[in-house]
Design a protein around this motif. Structure first.
Motif, short mmCIF file in Angstrom:
data_model
loop_
_atom_site.label_atom_id
_atom_site.label_comp_id
_atom_site.label_asym_id
_atom_site.label_seq_id
_atom_site.Cartn_x
_atom_site.Cartn_y
_atom_site.Cartn_z
N VAL A 1 15.85 101.43 49.02
CA VAL A 1 17.27 101.74 49.17
C VAL A 1 17.86 100.74 50.16
O VAL A 1 17.31 100.56 51.26
CB VAL A 1 17.51 103.17 49.68
CG1 VAL A 1 19.00 103.44 49.87
CG2 VAL A 1 16.90 104.19 48.72
N LYS A 2 18.94 100.08 49.78
CA LYS A 2 19.62 99.17 50.70
C LYS A 2 20.53 100.00 51.59
O LYS A 2 21.44 100.70 51.10
CB LYS A 2 20.43 98.14 49.92
CG LYS A 2 21.05 97.05 50.79
CD LYS A 2 21.76 96.01 49.93
CE LYS A 2 22.22 94.82 50.77
NZ LYS A 2 21.08 94.07 51.33
N LEU B 1 25.49 102.31 50.60
CA LEU B 1 24.07 102.18 50.25
C LEU B 1 23.98 101.87 48.77
O LEU B 1 24.94 102.04 48.01
CB LEU B 1 23.29 103.43 50.63
CG LEU B 1 23.71 104.80 50.10
CD1 LEU B 1 23.37 105.01 48.63
CD2 LEU B 1 23.06 105.91 50.92
N ALA B 2 22.80 101.42 48.35
CA ALA B 2 22.55 101.15 46.94
C ALA B 2 21.06 101.34 46.67
O ALA B 2 20.23 101.11 47.54
CB ALA B 2 22.96 99.72 46.57
N GLY B 3 20.74 101.78 45.47
CA GLY B 3 19.34 101.96 45.11
C GLY B 3 19.22 102.61 43.75
O GLY B 3 20.18 103.15 43.20
N ASP B 4 18.00 102.57 43.22
CA ASP B 4 17.72 103.15 41.91
C ASP B 4 17.03 104.50 42.01
O ASP B 4 16.78 105.13 40.97
CB ASP B 4 16.84 102.18 41.10
CG ASP B 4 17.52 100.85 40.88
OD1 ASP B 4 18.76 100.83 40.71
OD2 ASP B 4 16.82 99.81 40.87
N ASP B 5 16.72 104.96 43.22
CA ASP B 5 15.99 106.21 43.41
C ASP B 5 16.95 107.23 44.03
O ASP B 5 17.40 107.07 45.17
CB ASP B 5 14.80 105.97 44.34
CG ASP B 5 13.93 107.21 44.47
OD1 ASP B 5 12.99 107.37 43.66
OD2 ASP B 5 14.21 108.04 45.36
N ALA B 6 17.30 108.28 43.28
CA ALA B 6 18.29 109.26 43.74
C ALA B 6 17.82 109.99 44.99
O ALA B 6 18.60 110.24 45.91
CB ALA B 6 18.59 110.25 42.63
N LEU C 1 20.31 99.30 42.75
CA LEU C 1 19.91 98.27 43.71
C LEU C 1 20.57 96.93 43.40
O LEU C 1 20.88 96.15 44.31
CB LEU C 1 18.39 98.14 43.72
CG LEU C 1 17.76 97.57 44.98
CD1 LEU C 1 18.04 98.46 46.19
CD2 LEU C 1 16.25 97.40 44.79
N SER C 2 20.80 96.65 42.14
CA SER C 2 21.42 95.39 41.74
C SER C 2 22.87 95.27 42.21
O SER C 2 23.44 94.18 42.19
CB SER C 2 21.36 95.21 40.22
OG SER C 2 22.11 96.22 39.57
N GLU C 3 23.47 96.40 42.63
CA GLU C 3 24.85 96.39 43.11
C GLU C 3 24.94 96.17 44.62
O GLU C 3 26.04 96.17 45.20
CB GLU C 3 25.55 97.70 42.75
CG GLU C 3 25.66 97.95 41.26
CD GLU C 3 26.50 96.90 40.56
OE1 GLU C 3 27.59 96.58 41.07
OE2 GLU C 3 26.05 96.39 39.51
#
Length: 249
Positions: free
Chosen positions: A156-157, A184-189, A212-214
């Motif tokens: 997570v960013k 924040l950004a990430g693919d894991d809720a 995460l790509s955002e």
């Protein structure tokens, strides 16, 4: 999709936009606790500020750096953290914060971080980190580079778009008018919900920029980078952020 997080009294609840089905639901129950073990890799301004606030919020923190715990003995008393090697901090944490210069991301140990939520506070500064082709071409974001290095971790960013001085002084109680929000950004809720809970414990609202790509939406040089906005303002700036030409900066 830009999403705002709200933290409920009895748990974590997401205030999702109408297109909430675009988010992947958590695969497991939220593991957030008010007494978590947090490992921090990196003991500069970022690592120390997060360690201080997390300790004050009731968490147990282990701080580490590449030079060894003997160089951090004052932090045990000044902040109240545990200190250890990088490998010990990675193994210690229920969650782990990466707070080292981006150029050193490949030194982060992968094995003890497998399956763990990893909060990435990295930023790309070519004068410090050297030129990184994947970032200069916008092929990847900083946190995607870390995710490639830690394929079994849940990245997570977070904590990269605020100065540490502001992190320590700008926090306000939940519901305060004009409360500052952090992205924040990430693919894991689940990982994002944990990061949002930490933000809230430190006195900040959360705006989720998406996957995460955002994460480029709040990297160095963007309108949302290290600028104080409330939740509505930050969501607006993230949504309209231009992709930065890294070679021009």
């Amino acid at each position: 999709m830009i999403t705002s997080f709200w933290l409920g009294v009895c748990g974590l609840h997401e205030n999702l936009s109408p297109n909430h089905d675009e988010l992947n639901p958590p695969s497991t129950t939220i593991i957030w606790r008010r007494d978590m073990k947090i490992g921090i890799i990196g003991a500069g301004f970022v690592g120390r500020a997060i360690a201080k606030l997390a300790t004050e919020a009731g968490h147990t923190v282990m701080l580490s750096n590449s030079r060894g715990p003997q160089t951090l003995f004052t932090q045990r008393y000044g902040i109240g953290t545990e200190v250890g090697t990088v490998e010990e901090a990675a193994a210690f944490g229920d969650i782990v914060v990466i707070a080292i210069p981006l150029a050193a991301y490949r030194t982060v140990p992968a094995t003890p971080l497998a399956g763990k939520v990893v909060l990435d506070a990295n930023n790309y500064y070519p004068d410090r980190d050297g030129r990184i082709a994947e970032l200069d071409s916008n092929e990847a974001t900083t946190s995607e580079l870390l995710a490639r290095h830690l394929p079994a971790s849940r990245i997570v960013k977070a904590f990269n778009a605020i100065t540490m001085g502001d992190l320590e002084k700008d926090g306000r109680p939940a519901g305060s008018p004009g409360r500052r929000a952090l992205p924040l950004a990430g693919d894991d809720a689940e990982g994002k919900a944990i990061a949002a809970a930490l933000y809230d414990a430190f006195g900040f609202d959360t705006v989720d920029a998406g996957g995460l790509s955002e994460g480029w939406r709040f990297e160095r040089g963007t309108p949302a980078y290290c600028v104080a906005f409330d939740k509505a303002e930050l969501a607006r700036e993230l949504a309209r952020a231009p992709r930065i030409d890294q070679l021009a900066t």
